[in-house]
Design a protein around this motif. Structure first.
Motif, PDB file in Angstrom:
ATOM      1  N   GLY B 220       0.803  -1.068  -0.077  1.00  0.00           N
ATOM      2  CA  GLY B 220       0.177   0.181   0.086  1.00  0.00           C
ATOM      3  C   GLY B 220       0.980   1.316  -0.221  1.00  0.00           C
ATOM      4  N   PHE B 221       1.715   0.947  -0.433  1.00  0.00           N
ATOM      5  CA  PHE B 221       2.513   2.345  -0.453  1.00  0.00           C
ATOM      6  C   PHE B 221       2.696   2.425  -1.395  1.00  0.00           C
ATOM      7  CE2 PHE B 221       5.993  -0.747   0.974  1.00  0.00           C
ATOM      8  CZ  PHE B 221       6.723  -0.410  -0.070  1.00  0.00           C
ATOM      9  N   GLY B 222       2.905   1.807  -3.185  1.00  0.00           N
ATOM     10  CA  GLY B 222       2.864   2.147  -4.584  1.00  0.00           C
ATOM     11  C   GLY B 222       4.217   1.585  -4.597  1.00  0.00           C
ATOM     12  N   GLY B 223       3.926   0.791  -5.559  1.00  0.00           N
ATOM     13  CA  GLY B 223       5.251   0.208  -6.667  1.00  0.00           C
ATOM     14  C   GLY B 223       5.967   1.007  -6.691  1.00  0.00           C
ATOM     15  N   VAL B 224       7.629   1.193  -6.704  1.00  0.00           N
ATOM     16  CA  VAL B 224       8.585   1.088  -6.967  1.00  0.00           C
ATOM     17  C   VAL B 224       9.260   1.246  -8.305  1.00  0.00           C
ATOM     18  CG1 VAL B 224      11.290   1.479  -6.029  1.00  0.00           C
ATOM     19  CG2 VAL B 224       8.549   1.280  -4.032  1.00  0.00           C
ATOM     20  N   GLY B 404       7.006   6.669  -4.627  1.00  0.00           N
ATOM     21  CA  GLY B 404       6.955   5.493  -6.657  1.00  0.00           C
ATOM     22  C   GLY B 404       4.892   5.882  -6.301  1.00  0.00           C
ATOM     23  N   GLY B 405       4.780   6.303  -7.767  1.00  0.00           N
ATOM     24  CA  GLY B 405       3.699   7.011  -8.436  1.00  0.00           C
ATOM     25  C   GLY B 405       2.534   5.836  -7.848  1.00  0.00           C
ATOM     26  N   ASP B 406       3.118   4.695  -8.175  1.00  0.00           N
ATOM     27  CA  ASP B 406       2.078   3.299  -8.093  1.00  0.00           C
ATOM     28  C   ASP B 406       1.175   3.621  -7.192  1.00  0.00           C
ATOM     29  OD1 ASP B 406       0.596   1.955  -8.934  1.00  0.00           O
ATOM     30  OD2 ASP B 406       2.064  -0.139  -8.660  1.00  0.00           O
ATOM     31  N   ILE B 407       0.359   4.261  -6.657  1.00  0.00           N
ATOM     32  CA  ILE B 407       0.248   4.415  -5.365  1.00  0.00           C
ATOM     33  C   ILE B 407      -1.341   5.030  -5.129  1.00  0.00           C
ATOM     34  CG2 ILE B 407       0.195   7.033  -5.416  1.00  0.00           C
ATOM     35  CD1 ILE B 407       0.837   5.316  -2.549  1.00  0.00           C
ATOM     36  N   GLY B 408      -2.657   4.646  -4.341  1.00  0.00           N
ATOM     37  CA  GLY B 408      -3.385   4.623  -3.958  1.00  0.00           C
ATOM     38  C   GLY B 408      -3.834   6.358  -3.487  1.00  0.00           C
ATOM     39  N   PHE B 409      -5.402   6.134  -2.871  1.00  0.00           N
ATOM     40  CA  PHE B 409      -5.781   7.386  -2.749  1.00  0.00           C
ATOM     41  C   PHE B 409      -5.077   7.799  -1.166  1.00  0.00           C
ATOM     42  CE2 PHE B 409      -7.873   4.748  -0.242  1.00  0.00           C
ATOM     43  CZ  PHE B 409      -8.605   6.077   1.249  1.00  0.00           C
ATOM     44  N   GLU B 410      -4.270   7.060  -0.430  1.00  0.00           N
ATOM     45  CA  GLU B 410      -3.718   7.181   0.444  1.00  0.00           C
ATOM     46  C   GLU B 410      -2.648   8.189   0.509  1.00  0.00           C
ATOM     47  OE1 GLU B 410      -4.371   4.100  -0.323  1.00  0.00           O
ATOM     48  OE2 GLU B 410      -5.766   3.271   1.028  1.00  0.00           O
ATOM     49  N   GLY B 411      -2.202   8.138  -0.698  1.00  0.00           N
ATOM     50  CA  GLY B 411      -1.192   9.204  -0.679  1.00  0.00           C
ATOM     51  C   GLY B 411       0.384   8.864  -0.609  1.00  0.00           C
ATOM     52  N   ASN B 412       1.600   9.420  -0.911  1.00  0.00           N
ATOM     53  CA  ASN B 412       3.026   8.915  -0.594  1.00  0.00           C
ATOM     54  C   ASN B 412       3.536   9.492  -0.547  1.00  0.00           C
ATOM     55  OD1 ASN B 412       3.766  10.393  -3.220  1.00  0.00           O
ATOM     56  ND2 ASN B 412       4.569   9.038  -4.506  1.00  0.00           N
ATOM     57  N   VAL B 413       5.353   9.269   0.431  1.00  0.00           N
ATOM     58  CA  VAL B 413       5.712  11.325   0.742  1.00  0.00           C
ATOM     59  C   VAL B 413       5.638  12.328  -0.065  1.00  0.00           C
ATOM     60  CG1 VAL B 413       7.600  11.607   1.451  1.00  0.00           C
ATOM     61  CG2 VAL B 413       7.370   9.301   1.599  1.00  0.00           C
ATOM     62  N   ILE B 997       2.916  13.753  -9.413  1.00  0.00           N
ATOM     63  CA  ILE B 997       4.049  12.986  -7.645  1.00  0.00           C
ATOM     64  C   ILE B 997       4.611  12.750  -7.541  1.00  0.00           C
ATOM     65  CG2 ILE B 997       1.812  14.163  -6.132  1.00  0.00           C
ATOM     66  CD1 ILE B 997       1.626  11.435  -5.529  1.00  0.00           C
ATOM     67  N   GLY B 998       5.994  13.790  -8.678  1.00  0.00           N
ATOM     68  CA  GLY B 998       7.393  13.019  -8.708  1.00  0.00           C
ATOM     69  C   GLY B 998       8.489  13.591  -8.066  1.00  0.00           C
ATOM     70  N   TYR B 999       8.976  12.654  -7.401  1.00  0.00           N
ATOM     71  CA  TYR B 999      10.520  12.801  -6.820  1.00  0.00           C
ATOM     72  C   TYR B 999      11.079  14.301  -7.732  1.00  0.00           C
ATOM     73  CZ  TYR B 999      14.557  11.671  -3.949  1.00  0.00           C
ATOM     74  OH  TYR B 999      15.600  11.643  -3.078  1.00  0.00           O
ATOM     75  N   PRO B1000      11.035  14.668  -6.531  1.00  0.00           N
ATOM     76  CA  PRO B1000      11.607  16.290  -7.397  1.00  0.00           C
ATOM     77  C   PRO B1000      12.532  16.136  -8.159  1.00  0.00           C
ATOM     78  CG  PRO B1000      10.398  17.060  -4.855  1.00  0.00           C
ATOM     79  CD  PRO B1000      10.543  15.371  -4.841  1.00  0.00           C
ATOM     80  N   LYS B1001      13.472  16.959  -9.044  1.00  0.00           N
ATOM     81  CA  LYS B1001      14.191  17.259  -9.415  1.00  0.00           C
ATOM     82  C   LYS B1001      15.351  18.257  -8.938  1.00  0.00           C
ATOM     83  CE  LYS B1001      13.760  16.022 -14.021  1.00  0.00           C
ATOM     84  NZ  LYS B1001      13.976  16.584 -15.688  1.00  0.00           N
ATOM     85  N   ALA B1002      16.288  17.690  -8.825  1.00  0.00           N
ATOM     86  CA  ALA B1002      17.284  18.474  -7.599  1.00  0.00           C
ATOM     87  C   ALA B1002      17.998  19.500  -8.678  1.00  0.00           C
ATOM     88  CB  ALA B1002      18.352  17.852  -6.971  1.00  0.00           C
TER      89      ALA B1002
END
Lengths: 511, 1013
Positions: B220-224, B404-413, B997-1002
């Protein structure tokens, strides 16, 4: 050095080449699976039974098609939630098309189960009994396919690689009846336990159901919504098959209605004829857990914490006499612990200590009967709990998932009697049922009354669309579907992709 | 005095020691020093520099006095005048011409002729199974060496060339260290099969799969998404990268060449010069941009406007928390490399050690890598036999978070950091993580700290080869390669983590350990024949190749932990601490193994006549165990032809130093589909004690084929100072591999088949290099590459294929990229957004229609390199235009309705949706489709060669400062338009151009020091 060249280089080359040039035959090795020889028919038969879990217990696909278009269920959009491209609303408003997700998923699920049964039927190693059970499973799937889609793709098992032919609704119905009659003698008698396998009584139930709908299934596809003419012979066959079940003596009405869906329903219920037998701790992994039945309706802040999705319609809820035991009950071990009641959930909701629950923004969680299907708030809509969650294992509880139930046998018999002119006998059966359910008896029985009674007894069990079609009310307006829908909507379209790949199938009239 | 002298001096001293003539060398050096600095008596020398080729005067030639910093340039007529000491040596240099050093002696006039070297044209280009030179190449090959590579934090080799090669587009999946990258060479050819190129390291084709399994989404925290499989290579070990872009170049790799081939050549030791290099880099990185969500007070104001009760503690939690600050950080990356290489006439060797620890900007995420590499060659028996060995071994440790972006409605970090109510505290009064009590509520800090995801990959790639030079012209080579990798993925969710009750039974913790072992064995035999017959040159190769790919894995998953939350207990180390009693099934396990063989025969002939007419023909025959019994072998031919116009007499040499017309045609293949698709297989249903047939086999299954043709022109002007290439290409992909609808009833809904379709990629590529200034003091060269690309599904005789899966609440089953005949792959089909009605509900057009393509029509990169004395600088700017990106983050997370649910949004969310009701569902429409045009300063690097004292034991010392992703100019309302959520697929049909909700670029700054000894 020259000499070394002559000896060393050729040796070196020989060493390098040894064993490396041999040509590979390029065999495609099967390493982490097996082939047919490693898969005896009994394992495949088990798999065919198990396909019922993922095929029917999900809130989408087959179940969604059997309920959302009816007058007892809808899936409202709640702000940002549950719009899903209008997926649920399109089912309730009869605006699905041949690419709708649930249409496609239901078609695929039903055909997969059908194919798994075919694997056993077509396997020369299978025993006659195994073939009989597989034919029951195939008939079960074909019943749903012909009911929902109006035709059945059917493989000639003597030539399984050929393109499947298309059985018309009438042909498919005849095939179901013939198969069930053929296999019945080979099946075991019901014992009251082991309700997860095909028995003579389960076959009789499916036969009764098929005969009851025979008028619908053999109707001219140009006027699929009727009016229907129910043949006396069909109704007699319904009665005969129901009587066979009744006279087996293995079944009776369960005094506490919700025990039929309790997590101990395996032992508490006397009504179970054919089910998916679930065991606590295991079932979810097989995809047959009834957990979706509560998750799809309960609010986030209830226990089980659900997805705050589907609701019933106010008119449907109001069709109940409030003394009827089927309208709701508190369940020891659940209601007193987490507050969740069985039946219809209306008004303020509470936790196990009687403290009022709130919604996610802190407002009291009060389920209302009124509902805006396009723009509902968190608390709108009456929720329905039939399967009782086991709080010690909400995801993998032991509730058997019910397909065929004894009360339905009684109602089918009553309907057949009513349709063959014996209203008095039908009324007796219905009143006996109503008495058992703690509500007052009726004085007369009309078709409309019987349909309403079927609704009150069988609500959210996946029969409502089928019943409404047979009683001719499927197209009529209901709440959140203001206009009558066209007659052709009583069957679903064949998915577009299937038509492209199998030209034997023709799209249903109207689509 | 410039540092060249010191370098020369230092080298002289060392060589002197080696040759025991220290005294002589020292005396010479002293003499020179004395002559320059004490007895310098200048006189004027003048003259004219002419071109040997046509006798014309050469303007802009650099003239310097050796050993001093004096210098000048020739004028427009090639004349010069310089003051030089009596014993001076003058150095004449010009790009593309041989350098001349002439002692002045007593002369006062010195005329010089320079000879064109066209060095660039003789540059060796690595192609499949051999090398060629730029001037002899007939195919579309881009070759880059260290000077062209990107600088700074480089996680994997292909990032070295991001943006630098025409026709090669790279889209990172996210800003996470080591994340996968979408690489498309000359377009996207396939619907379902892989679209990434084949990677070949020192001749060994790699298996493209990753050993770090992407975590599945069941906890439940999204496929990585799986990591980039090339992370195992240390970018510092790479000498050059060749990209084979067209069919005539790539067809030698047959069934794997359709997406292009990337040939990576590692560094080798050089004869006669040993070199020890030490380089150290330290980087700091922080997110280029974060979402500027509402402040605590603004949130409360807007919540009140939305009709929420701000006196309720579920709306106003009383705290003030900047969630993004709590999950992001300034990340530090350290990079250490040590290499030593050298050799003599018989033996060459190169060793390297690398250590890289790259932190991600999301707390707790990182990629650590240790690599060791050995390259050695040795010649035996009068150079008759050459033995070579190369080995890389590495360990990569990934630490991930629930991003990960494969995430349910509960959301990721990421999504929870954006949208969590800023009035909520991190911790409740009792010290536990704060939760609202809603079981699906996830606390961003708890997600970071209570969900762990680590990967650990060990990989060794080695090859040994023996070459036998049978005659002067004929040689035989045997090559044996072994690529072995082992990966372990460990994932855990602590018991009681808020928001996981709906995902993990009893929310009693979750642990998963997955191991994967991948082995590729390669055996190759090649014969090379090279000869010159009069005006004809022949270079031919014939070979046999066999590769075996083995992939096995196993996993163990545990739930029902009996340890208490917060005990700091690593669940993956303690999967025994579960309750496996009664009906609780605490453990799930599984194993897998697959194998496939590829057996190939190939040949290539390069024929050139009179250095004017070049012809290349190749044929590869590939047989795979995966292919159906009726199609075991595929044939992949190609031809390439070139005409070196510049060697014709009618082409004026004074204008064109090089002019070559190329054309090519060929067929390449793509064979990425699973093993056993041609056979009926049966799988177990472990929990049910059953087994069932699982697939619909296809005995005809075969490769996907791409037929391509193209023409190109290479040119050199201004005596080679301006060079360029123009290419037109046209690729047509047929027999598309696709799990296509199987007629029902059947056990599976699809079966792998080659469907009749035609995916067309056409385009034009330009690249141009211009040596603007070529002085010894100030140098400036610029290069630009541009690609114009058109992608179209020219034919698709089946119903549209759905992909482009949107994620988020209320968006299940929403697919916005149906693959449709007549439109580009992944074209966006959406309803038009037509504003809001009087009730604030969205008005949409009745029908969906095509609204744009995620493929930019133009992609470009511009590099400028400057040198000024000891300084050098490089700036790389790239950009794209004409494409679109769908902002799924705005649809699902940053929408007005989300505020109504008590979540935070940005001021832009509210200002852009003025007039929308708070309860109106955010539905997919053109409202969320934006242009993905951008211009980015991707790389800016400044370096300085430190002047070393004469007694220094170091040869050189270089200090550099590099900035990456310094500036992004874009109208996109999200964080970065150059990103793609890899999860936005349907039935494994990939997607492109959906930002969720991608991991932001630095933005990264790197300080590097490199010393050679």
């Amino acid at each position: 050095m020259k000499n070394i060249n002559k000896i060393v280089i050729p040796s070196l080359i020989t060493i390098l080449m040894t064993g490396t040039i041999g040509c590979s035959k390029l065999d495609d090795a099967v390493l982490d699976r097996t082939d047919k020889s490693g898969t005896p028919p009994e394992l495949q038969l088990k798999a065919a039974y198990q396909s019922l879990g993922p095929g029917f217990t999900d809130q989408a696909a087959v179940y969604a098609l059997t309920e959302h278009p009816s007058d007892e269920m809808q899936g409202p959009t709640r702000g940002a939630d549950w719009d899903d491209n209008g997926r649920w609303r399109n089912l309730h408003t009869h605006t699905w098309n041949n690419q709708s997700d649930d249409v496609l998923a239901a078609w695929n699920n039903l055909n997969k189960g059908h194919a798994l049964a075919n694997e056993v039927i077509g396997d020369a190693r299978s025993t006659a009994k195994q073939v009989a059970e597989a034919k029951f499973i195939r008939a079960f799937y074909m019943y749903y396919t012909t009911d929902l889609f109006g035709q059945v793709a059917f493989r000639d098992l003597a030539n399984p690689g050929a393109l499947p032919k298309a059985l018309s609704r009438k042909e498919a119905t005849a095939q179901i009846i013939a198969d069930l009659k053929e296999i019945s003698p080979l099946l075991d008698n019901a014992t009251g336990a082991k309700t997860g396998i095909a028995t003579k009584e389960a076959a009789a139930f499916l036969l009764a159901k098929t005969y009851l709908n025979n008028a619908v299934f053999t109707q001219d596809p140009n006027s699929p919504a009727g009016p229907f003419t129910f043949a006396k012979a069909d109704m007699d066959a319904v009665v005969a098959n129901c009587d066979a079940i009744i006279s087996s003596g293995k079944f009776s009405l369960t005094s506490n209605y919700f025990d039929n869906f309790h997590y101990e329903n395996t032992t508490r219920s006397k009504e179970l004829i054919f089910v998916i037998p679930n065991e606590k701790g295991a079932s979810n992994n097989n995809g047959s857990s009834p957990r979706n039945r509560y998750y799809m309706t309960t609010h986030y802040n209830q226990t089980p914490s659900g997805w705050n999705g589907f609701t019933t319609l106010a008119d449907f809820y109001n069709s109940f006499d409030k003394a009827d035991s089927r309208v709701g009950a508190s369940i020891p071990g659940v209601t007193d612990v987490k507050g969740l009641r069985a039946g219809f959930l209306v008004g303020q909701q509470y936790d196990g200590n009687g403290v009022a629950l709130t919604d996610r923004s802190g407002k009291p969680l009060v389920f209302t009967t009124s509902i805006d299907i396009k723009n509902a708030n968190e608390a709108e809509g009456v929720r329905v709990i039939k399967y009782i969650p086991d709080l010690s294992d909400i995801d993998s509880p032991g509730n058997d998932y019910v397909f065929f139930r004894y009360a339905d046998v009684l109602l089918m018999k009553a309907e057949a009697l009513l349709r063959s002119g014996n209203a008095a006998a039908a009324l007796t059966i219905v009143n006996n049922l109503r008495t058992a359910r703690g509500t007052k008896t009726l004085t007369t029985l009309t078709e409309a009354e019987l349909l309403a009674e079927r609704g009150r007894e069988m609500y959210w069990e996946g029969w409502r669309r089928n019943d409404q079609v047979r009683f001719g009310t499927f197209s009529a307006p209901v709440q959140n579907r203001a206009a009558a829908s066209p007659a052709y909507r009583v069957v679903f379209p064949i998915p577009q992709r299937e038509l492209e790949i199998n030209p034997n199938l023709k799209q249903n009239i109207g689509y | 005095m410039n540092n060249h002298f010191y370098r020369w001096f230092g080298r002289s001293v060392r060589q002197g020691v080696a040759s025991k003539s220290l005294l002589k060398t020292a005396l010479m050096a002293i003499t020179m020093l004395v002559s320059i600095s004490i007895y310098a008596q200048d006189k004027t020398v003048s003259g004219k520099v002419t071109d040997k080729g046509d006798g014309s005067g050469m303007p802009g030639v650099s003239i310097s006095v050796k050993g001093s910093n004096k210098g000048t340039q020739t004028d427009i007529n090639g004349a010069y005048k310089i003051a030089a000491p009596a014993n001076a040596t003058l150095v004449f240099s010009f790009v593309g011409y041989g350098k001349q050093e002439i002692a002045v002696g007593t002369r006062s006039e010195l005329n010089v002729t320079l000879v064109s070297e066209n060095k660039a044209l003789d540059e060796v280009v690595v192609v499949g199974y051999g090398t060629t030179t730029r001037k002899d190449a007939t195919g579309g090959v881009t070759s880059l060496t260290a000077k062209d590579f990107n600088q700074g934090v480089i996680a994997s080799p292909e990032q070295l060339l991001q943006g630098r090669a025409a026709g090669v587009q790279m889209t990172p999946n996210s800003g996470e260290p080591g994340s996968g990258i979408n690489i498309r060479i000359r377009g996207t050819t396939s619907i379902r099969s892989g679209n990434g190129p084949l990677y070949v390291v020192d001749g060994i084709p790699l298996d493209g799969s990753s050993t770090v399994d992407g975590a599945d989404g069941s906890a439940g925290f999204g496929g990585v998404a799986a990591k980039n499989p090339l992370n195992f290579m240390n970018p510092s070990d790479i000498e050059s990268i060749s990209v084979l872009k067209d069919a005539s170049a790539a067809a030698i790799y047959g069934a794997r060449g359709a997406n292009g081939v990337v040939l990576i050549t590692t560094k080798k030791g050089k004869s006669g010069q040993s070199n020890l290099n030490v380089s150290i880099g330290t980087s700091i990185a922080s997110n280029y941009k974060n979402y500027d969500v509402l402040s605590t007070s603004a949130f409360l104001t807007e919540a009140a406007k939305a009709g929420l009760d701000v006196n309720n503690k579920l709306i106003n939690g009383g705290a003030s928390t900047n969630w993004q600050d709590l999950v992001y950080r300034t990340a530090v990356t350290q990079n250490y490399n040590l290499s030593y290489g050298g050799g003599n006439d018989a033996t060459n060797y190169f060793f390297s050690l690398g250590y890289n620890d790259q932190q991600g900007t999301v707390k707790g995420t990182s990629m650590g890598r240790v690599t060791a590499r050995v390259n050695a060659t040795h010649k035996l028996f009068d150079n008759k036999v050459v033995l070579a060995v190369a080995m890389t071994t590495s360990q990569v440790k990934d630490k991930g978070a629930a991003t990960g972006g494969d995430i349910g409605f509960e959301g990721n970090v990421i999504s929870r950091a954006i949208q969590t109510n800023p009035t909520f505290p991190v911790y409740a009064a009792d010290g536990s993580f704060f939760t609202t009590g809603t079981l699906s509520f996830r606390n961003p800090v708890s997600l970071l700290e209570q969900v762990s995801n680590t990967g650990n990959t060990s990989r060794t790639l080695m090859n040994i080869s023996g070459t036998w030079n049978i005659t002067k012209d004929l040689s035989y080579k045997a090559n044996f390669g072994l690529d072995n990798s082992t990966g372990v993925t460990r994932v855990a969710v602590q018991p009681g983590t808020p928001g996981f009750a709906g995902n993990i039974p009893g929310n009693q913790g979750y642990a998963r350990i997955a191991n994967r072992y991948i082995t590729t064995t390669t055996i190759e035999h090649t014969l090379n024949y090279k000869t010159i017959l009069g005006k004809s040159k022949i270079d031919a190769v014939a070979g046999f190749s066999y590769q075996k790919f083995e992939n096995q894995g196993n996993y163990l998953q545990a739930i029902y932990f009996i340890t208490q939350p917060g005990s700091g207990f690593d669940l993956t180390n303690n999967v025994g601490f579960v309750d496996n009693s009664n009906t609780n099934k605490a453990y799930t396990a599984g194993s897998s193994k697959s194998q496939n063989d590829l057996q190939s025969y190939f040949g290539r002939v390069n024929y050139s006549f009179n250095d004017k007419y070049l012809l290349t023909g190749t044929l590869r025959v590939d047989g795979s165990s995966k292919f159906g019994i009726n199609n075991k072998y595929g044939y992949f031919p190609s031809v390439g032809a070139a005409w070196r116009l510049s060697n014709e007499s009618f082409i004026p040499k004074e204008i064109f130093s090089d002019l070559k017309l190329r054309t090519n045609w060929g067929i390449t293949g793509n064979q990425e589909f699973p093993s056993n698709t041609s056979l009926a297989t049966y799988k177990p249903n472990t929990n049910g004690g059953a087994a069932e047939k699982e697939n619909v086999p296809n005995g005809d299954i075969k490769w996907e084929s791409t037929t391509a043709y193209g023409v190109g022109l290479d040119f050199g002007l201004m005596k080679g100072r301006l060079t360029g290439t123009v290419d037109y290409f046209n690729k047509s992909t047929n027999n598309l591999l696709f799990p296509f609808t199987a007629p029902q009833p059947d056990v599976a809904t699809t079966r792998w088949a080659n469907i009749p379709a035609d995916i067309r990629n056409t385009g034009v590529e330009f690249s141009l290099n211009y040596q603007i200034l070529a002085g010894t003091k100030l140098g400036w060269d610029a290069s630009v590459n541009t690609t114009f690309l058109k992608n179209e599904v020219a034919k698709l005789d089946v119903a549209t294929i759905q992909t482009g899966n949107l994620y988020g609440q209320g968006l299940s089953g929403v697919f916005i990229q149906p693959i449709t005949q007549g439109f580009p792959l992944y074209g966006f089909f959406l309803n038009d957004f037509k504003g809001y009605d009087s009730n604030g509900n969205t008005i949409l057009s009745a029908e969906k229609s095509y609204k744009g393509s995620p493929f930019p029509t133009m992609v470009w990169g511009l590099t400028n390199n400057f040198t000024y004395g000891a300084w050098n600088a490089s700036i790389f700017i790239n950009g794209q235009s004409g494409g679109y990106i769908y902002n799924n983050t705005a649809t699902a997370v940053l929408n007005r309705g989300s505020l109504k649910q008590g979540n935070n949004v940005t001021p832009y969310t509210l200002s852009s949706t003025t007039g929308q009701a708070y309860g109106d569902a955010p539905v997919a429409s053109t409202f969320y489709l934006e242009k993905s045009d951008f211009i980015r300063i991707s790389n800016l690097s400044v370096g300085y060669n430190v002047k070393l004292p004469s007694n220094s034991f170091a040869k050189s010392l270089n200090i550099s400062l590099t900035g990456q992703n310094l500036l992004l100019i874009s109208d996109y309302s999200g964080l970065d338009p150059e990103i793609s959520n890899p999860s936005a697929k349907r039935n494994d049909v990939p997607s492109l151009g959906i930002d969720y909700i991608g991991y932001p670029k630095a933005r990264t700054f790197t300080l590097g020091v490199s010393a050679n000894f």
